[in-house]
Design a protein around this motif. Structure first.
Motif, PDB file in Angstrom:
ATOM      1  N   THR A  28      87.277  45.929  60.497  1.00 31.61           N
ATOM      2  CA  THR A  28      87.879  45.380  61.885  1.00 31.61           C
ATOM      3  C   THR A  28      88.870  44.450  61.399  1.00 31.61           C
ATOM      4  O   THR A  28      90.257  44.442  61.654  1.00 31.61           O
ATOM      5  CB  THR A  28      87.063  44.799  62.938  1.00 31.61           C
ATOM      6  N   ALA A  74      91.760  46.039  59.543  1.00 30.54           N
ATOM      7  CA  ALA A  74      92.694  46.854  60.558  1.00 30.54           C
ATOM      8  C   ALA A  74      93.710  45.948  61.182  1.00 30.54           C
ATOM      9  O   ALA A  74      95.040  46.074  61.619  1.00 30.54           O
ATOM     10  CB  ALA A  74      91.756  47.638  61.389  1.00 30.54           C
ATOM     11  N   THR A  75      93.141  44.576  61.625  1.00 30.11           N
ATOM     12  CA  THR A  75      93.794  43.700  62.361  1.00 30.11           C
ATOM     13  C   THR A  75      94.848  43.130  61.474  1.00 30.11           C
ATOM     14  O   THR A  75      95.936  42.799  62.016  1.00 30.11           O
ATOM     15  CB  THR A  75      92.885  42.347  62.485  1.00 30.11           C
ATOM     16  N   ASP A  76      94.567  42.710  60.335  1.00 30.07           N
ATOM     17  CA  ASP A  76      95.601  42.063  59.134  1.00 30.07           C
ATOM     18  C   ASP A  76      96.771  43.142  59.139  1.00 30.07           C
ATOM     19  O   ASP A  76      97.989  42.873  59.014  1.00 30.07           O
ATOM     20  CB  ASP A  76      95.078  41.804  58.132  1.00 30.07           C
ATOM     21  N   THR A  77      96.223  44.410  59.042  1.00 30.38           N
ATOM     22  CA  THR A  77      97.201  45.417  58.674  1.00 30.38           C
ATOM     23  C   THR A  77      98.210  45.507  59.815  1.00 30.38           C
ATOM     24  O   THR A  77      99.319  45.685  59.740  1.00 30.38           O
ATOM     25  CB  THR A  77      96.405  46.821  58.349  1.00 30.38           C
ATOM     26  N   LYS A  78      97.558  45.526  61.097  1.00 38.13           N
ATOM     27  CA  LYS A  78      98.524  45.714  62.546  1.00 38.13           C
ATOM     28  C   LYS A  78      99.369  44.593  62.340  1.00 38.13           C
ATOM     29  O   LYS A  78     100.406  44.817  62.710  1.00 38.13           O
ATOM     30  CB  LYS A  78      97.554  45.712  63.447  1.00 38.13           C
ATOM     31  N   VAL A  79      99.222  43.209  62.225  1.00 32.48           N
ATOM     32  CA  VAL A  79      99.938  42.135  61.946  1.00 32.48           C
ATOM     33  C   VAL A  79     101.176  42.424  61.122  1.00 32.48           C
ATOM     34  O   VAL A  79     102.399  42.098  61.368  1.00 32.48           O
ATOM     35  CB  VAL A  79      99.140  40.867  61.740  1.00 32.48           C
ATOM     36  N   ILE A 112     102.092  45.426  60.216  1.00 35.70           N
ATOM     37  CA  ILE A 112     102.902  46.310  60.599  1.00 35.70           C
ATOM     38  C   ILE A 112     103.885  46.007  61.895  1.00 35.70           C
ATOM     39  O   ILE A 112     105.163  46.197  61.756  1.00 35.70           O
ATOM     40  CB  ILE A 112     102.074  47.601  61.117  1.00 35.70           C
ATOM     41  N   ASP A 113     103.207  45.022  62.487  1.00 38.32           N
ATOM     42  CA  ASP A 113     104.076  44.574  63.647  1.00 38.32           C
ATOM     43  C   ASP A 113     105.300  43.583  62.941  1.00 38.32           C
ATOM     44  O   ASP A 113     106.417  43.759  63.565  1.00 38.32           O
ATOM     45  CB  ASP A 113     103.391  43.633  64.503  1.00 38.32           C
ATOM     46  N   THR A 165     109.205  44.554  63.465  1.00 34.88           N
ATOM     47  CA  THR A 165     109.965  43.637  64.006  1.00 34.88           C
ATOM     48  C   THR A 165     111.320  43.499  63.371  1.00 34.88           C
ATOM     49  O   THR A 165     112.474  43.414  63.753  1.00 34.88           O
ATOM     50  CB  THR A 165     109.411  42.153  64.499  1.00 34.88           C
TER      51      THR A 165
END
Length: 289
Positions: free
Chosen positions: A175, A178-183, A185-186, A190
């Protein structure tokens, strides 16, 4: 027990009463469902109708309420509930006792065959296939096996807890990853969006410039075309409305220079690609800059 079963059985279906249990004026009890079937058989379809008791043949009047108006025997239902509980309890005990009986000899199994690892009776040991096998008394084997079982139970529980904690750890790591990767990716997204927006603004500015420039040139051509149209109207008017040949020659001299200028001028509108805009032209000119 069997006598009590007969007492608590419906005389119609011959099974234990199915609540609600209704009692007739003759003190005979029936399942409500069985009474409904009796009313159908005796063609009693009206709430003011009547029917005969299946046992004593006494006439029972419904008195405007139908079968709902008959008394419910709560005492029988209470006794029936307790009887079913005791009956179920007895069946459980019988099943438990049967599991301790040797199927082959019908004797209580009081020994454990250590070779086959299964409970046996004394006859199995004396005359059966376990005659030459090592045996132990069930109480002794039970106590030893129970202690070993408890130890294994604790080991299994420990193993289960270790697996659960390790799995929870992996889930938490997954988890977090996945959270770090999402950050990330965002953040990357951006940045890409900013580049795209900048590129779009650049292309839109180039488009506006090209459009304005070409529109300005086309408006000049349009003005020239409008002047040519006016010249045509003047020439047509002269041709149709001149008063005499002298006047025509004088006016024709005035038109000569204008006519030659129009006829000899280069028609810039005859080169359509020069005045068109396409995405390829915008991208090409933007990349060259």
């Amino acid at each position: 027990m069997e006598t009590l079963r007969q007492t608590l059985s419906c005389p119609v279906c011959l099974e234990l009463f199915t609540p609600p249990v209704l009692v007739l004026s003759g003190a005979h009890n029936f399942c409500k469902q069985c009474l409904e079937e009796i009313l159908l058989q005796q063609n009693c379809h009206h709430i003011n109708g009547f029917f005969h008791c299946p046992l004593c043949r006494k006439v029972i009047y419904l008195r405007g309420r139908g079968i709902v108006g008959l008394l419910r025997n709560s005492l029988v239902e209470s006794i029936l509930e307790k009887f079913k509980y005791e009956l179920e309890k007895m069946c459980t005990q019988e099943k438990r006792q049967l599991t301790q009986i040797c199927e082959e000899h019908g004797e209580n199994m009081n020994l454990v065959c250590l070779t086959d690892d299964e409970p046996i009776c004394a006859i199995c040991k004396l005359f059966g296939k376990q005659e030459d096998h090592n045996v132990a008394k069930i109480p002794e084997a039970y106590n030893a096996r129970k202690k070993a079982f408890i130890k294994k139970l604790h080991l299994v529980h420990k193993k289960s807890e270790e697996a659960r904690k390790e799995t929870e750890k992996l889930i938490n790591e997954l988890t977090a990853g996945a959270t770090d990767t999402k950050v990330m990716i965002d953040a990357v997204g951006t940045g890409l969006l900013k580049d795209i927006c900048y590129r779009m603004a650049e292309l839109q500015a180039k488009l506006h410039h090209d459009y304005s420039t070409k529109l300005e040139k086309l408006q000049v051509i349009a003005n020239e075309a409008e002047a040519s149209g006016q010249l045509y109207q003047q020439m047509e008017t002269l041709l149709e409305q001149h008063e005499n040949s002298v006047q025509f020659l004088q006016e024709d001299k005035k038109f000569k220079e204008k006519i030659e200028k129009v006829l000899e001028g280069k028609a810039s509108y005859q080169d359509p690609p020069k005045h068109k805009i396409s995405i390829n032209s915008i991208l090409k000119s933007s990349s060259e800059n």
